[in-house]
Design a protein around this motif. Structure first.
Motif, mmCIF file in Angstrom:
data_model
loop_
_atom_site.group_PDB
_atom_site.id
_atom_site.type_symbol
_atom_site.label_atom_id
_atom_site.label_comp_id
_atom_site.label_asym_id
_atom_site.label_seq_id
_atom_site.Cartn_x
_atom_site.Cartn_y
_atom_site.Cartn_z
ATOM 1 N N ALA A 17 -29.521 40.966 41.802
ATOM 2 C CA ALA A 17 -30.942 40.596 42.251
ATOM 3 C C ALA A 17 -31.480 40.190 43.527
ATOM 4 O O ALA A 17 -32.391 40.283 43.893
ATOM 5 C CB ALA A 17 -31.666 39.862 40.945
ATOM 6 N N GLY A 112 -18.505 34.791 40.528
ATOM 7 C CA GLY A 112 -19.413 35.941 40.377
ATOM 8 C C GLY A 112 -19.443 36.212 38.982
ATOM 9 O O GLY A 112 -20.167 37.278 38.436
ATOM 10 N N LYS A 114 -20.923 34.338 36.405
ATOM 11 C CA LYS A 114 -22.039 33.760 35.827
ATOM 12 C C LYS A 114 -21.856 32.359 35.225
ATOM 13 O O LYS A 114 -22.134 32.032 33.962
ATOM 14 C CB LYS A 114 -22.765 34.501 35.034
ATOM 15 N N THR A 168 -29.011 28.658 42.855
ATOM 16 C CA THR A 168 -29.602 29.978 42.455
ATOM 17 C C THR A 168 -30.375 30.509 43.882
ATOM 18 O O THR A 168 -31.121 29.476 44.113
ATOM 19 C CB THR A 168 -29.944 30.363 41.252
ATOM 20 N N VAL A 169 -30.340 31.854 43.984
ATOM 21 C CA VAL A 169 -31.308 32.370 45.109
ATOM 22 C C VAL A 169 -32.522 32.656 44.116
ATOM 23 O O VAL A 169 -33.962 32.185 44.548
ATOM 24 C CB VAL A 169 -30.928 33.487 45.673
ATOM 25 N N THR A 170 -32.486 33.602 43.231
ATOM 26 C CA THR A 170 -33.607 34.232 42.447
ATOM 27 C C THR A 170 -34.246 33.444 41.348
ATOM 28 O O THR A 170 -34.970 33.858 40.473
ATOM 29 C CB THR A 170 -33.442 35.593 42.009
ATOM 30 N N ASP A 174 -31.665 37.325 35.076
ATOM 31 C CA ASP A 174 -30.747 38.447 34.686
ATOM 32 C C ASP A 174 -29.360 38.150 34.088
ATOM 33 O O ASP A 174 -29.110 38.227 33.010
ATOM 34 C CB ASP A 174 -30.390 39.383 36.100
ATOM 35 N N ASP A 175 -28.665 37.079 34.688
ATOM 36 C CA ASP A 175 -27.312 36.691 34.221
ATOM 37 C C ASP A 175 -27.453 35.522 33.222
ATOM 38 O O ASP A 175 -26.612 35.612 32.119
ATOM 39 C CB ASP A 175 -26.739 35.908 35.409
ATOM 40 N N SER A 215 -23.503 31.520 44.944
ATOM 41 C CA SER A 215 -24.600 32.213 45.219
ATOM 42 C C SER A 215 -25.417 31.586 46.268
ATOM 43 O O SER A 215 -26.084 32.409 47.013
ATOM 44 C CB SER A 215 -25.315 32.386 43.849
ATOM 45 N N GLY A 278 -22.041 39.861 41.162
ATOM 46 C CA GLY A 278 -22.723 39.030 41.587
ATOM 47 C C GLY A 278 -22.589 39.110 42.920
ATOM 48 O O GLY A 278 -22.548 40.005 43.587
ATOM 49 N N THR A 279 -22.448 37.640 43.637
ATOM 50 C CA THR A 279 -22.236 37.754 45.079
ATOM 51 C C THR A 279 -20.588 37.644 45.312
ATOM 52 O O THR A 279 -20.359 37.072 46.556
ATOM 53 C CB THR A 279 -22.956 36.571 45.749
#
Ligand SMILES: Nc1ncnc2c1ncn2[C@@H]1O[C@H](COP(=O)(O)OP(=O)(O)O)[C@@H](O)[C@H]1O
Ligand SMILES: O=C(O)C1=C[C@@H](OP(=O)(O)O)[C@@H](O)[C@H](O)C1
Length: 319
Positions: A17, A112, A114, A168-170, A174-175, A215, A278-279
């Protein structure tokens, strides 16, 4: 002292995302378990106690220390799970004198896969378990003042905790939603809404290199630069073409975040989909047993761990 326990699964990525705010993930069979002990206040004025508590937490109605512990990782950052306990206490309108949360995890941290979403979901569910609040699949069970809370509302508390803890960034709904609900979700992480759900059944190969990628440290500008490919992956995922969405995502994000594309290139003809998860740094492939075993054999020559698992259609559970 009320005690609660709960588990939640890891997840792999269909769509990261960080490019557009739309993301997608699917639950896999590796768990984090949280055990929570609560010292619930029995009387007195909450505001007064909060004002005088020497080690007060940031949540309303928390007067003593909330402490966290990760089994086998003495120097782990426990702010995420401590914040989960605070937010659940506030949502349930309960005052705490103190609390302790301990997690045990099969999920490598910052790989990555989660681990943060699984830890947050397990802790939220374990805290509700300690308070006698059941998690239900009924979206009309809103709030947590009665004896039930919906899975999505419980998940959103963990997302809030992740934002507050800066992991987290967003928000990574989703995760978090894949881990809490099970199966595959496509979400809008700006609105915290589920756009699409499904329960594909796949065998899964995972390669986890021997390094970490948090992340919060990801190069967000580089991720935004691949937004046209993320839009394509989102269209594919919303149309049910999850494997192709995943591989498009994998090529785009390996390029953006400067991970090698070779593990994907050498896997894609044998599996349904393969992507950086993920990242990173983990890479995940989905498909049938023969395909993922072929890919896992190939990845096993690389440094780190290569392991096989399956998708999970159920998510977090209390008890
Ligand atoms: N088992 C756990 N218990 C407590 N906190 C955890 C656990 N696993 C992960 N975390 C938290 O999540 C952070 C890692 O999140 P992130 O960088 O997003 O990696 P991942 O992709 O594994 O979720 C850790 O620094 C820690 O704050
Ligand atoms: O922090 C975030 O907002 C996200 C982190 C990434 O996952 P990882 O935490 O697994 O790197 C990404 O896949 C997800 O869509 C959004």
């Amino acid at each position: 002292m009320p005690r609660g326990r709960a588990s939640a699964p890891a997840a792999g990525t269909i769509l990261n995302a960080l490019a557009t705010g739309v993301g997608s993930a699917f639950a896999i069979d590796a768990d984090t378990t949280a055990t929570v002990e609560l010292d619930v206040s029995t009387g007195g004025d909450t505001a007064e106690r909060a004002a005088t508590g020497s080690d007060a937490g940031v949540g309303d109605g928390v007067t003593g220390a909330i402490t966290g512990e990760v089994a086998g990782v003495p120097d782990a950052d426990t702010r995420l799970v401590e914040r989960c306990v605070e937010l659940v206490a506030a949502a349930a309108d309960v005052s705490l004198d103190a609390a302790h949360v301990r997690t045990e995890s099969e999920i490598p941290m910052a790989a990555g896969l989660k681990s943060s979403s699984a830890a947050a979901n397990a802790t939220v569910l374990a805290t509700f378990d300690a308070l006698g609040v059941r998690v239900t699949d009924d979206p009309t069970d809103e709030g947590a003042t009665a004896d039930a809370i919906s899975r999505v509302d419980a998940c959103l508390l963990g997302v809030q905790a992740a934002r507050d803890a800066g992991v987290t960034v967003t928000g990574a709904f989703d995760d978090a939603s894949a881990s809490m609900l099970g199966g595959l979700t496509v979400t809008d992480n700006e609105q915290d809404t589920v756009l699409h759900r499904d329960t594909p059944v796949w065998e899964v190969a995972v390669w986890t290199p021997p390094e970490q990628a948090f992340s919060a440290d990801a190069d967000v500008e580089r991720c935004r630069a691949v937004a046209p490919m993320a839009d394509l992956a989102a269209d594919l995922a919303l149309g049910g073409q999850y494997g192709r969405a995943m591989t498009v995502n994998g090529l785009a994000f390996c390029a953006a975040l400067e991970f090698p594309t070779d593990p994907l290139v050498t896997a894609m003809s044998d599996v349904t989909g393969v992507s950086l998860s993920g990242t990173g740094p983990s890479v995940v492939a989905v498909g049938d047993e023969t395909g993922v075993e072929t890919v896992a054999d190939r990845w096993a020559a690389r440094a780190g761990e290569t392991w096989l698992t399956t998708t999970k259609t159920d998510g977090g559970r209390q008890g």
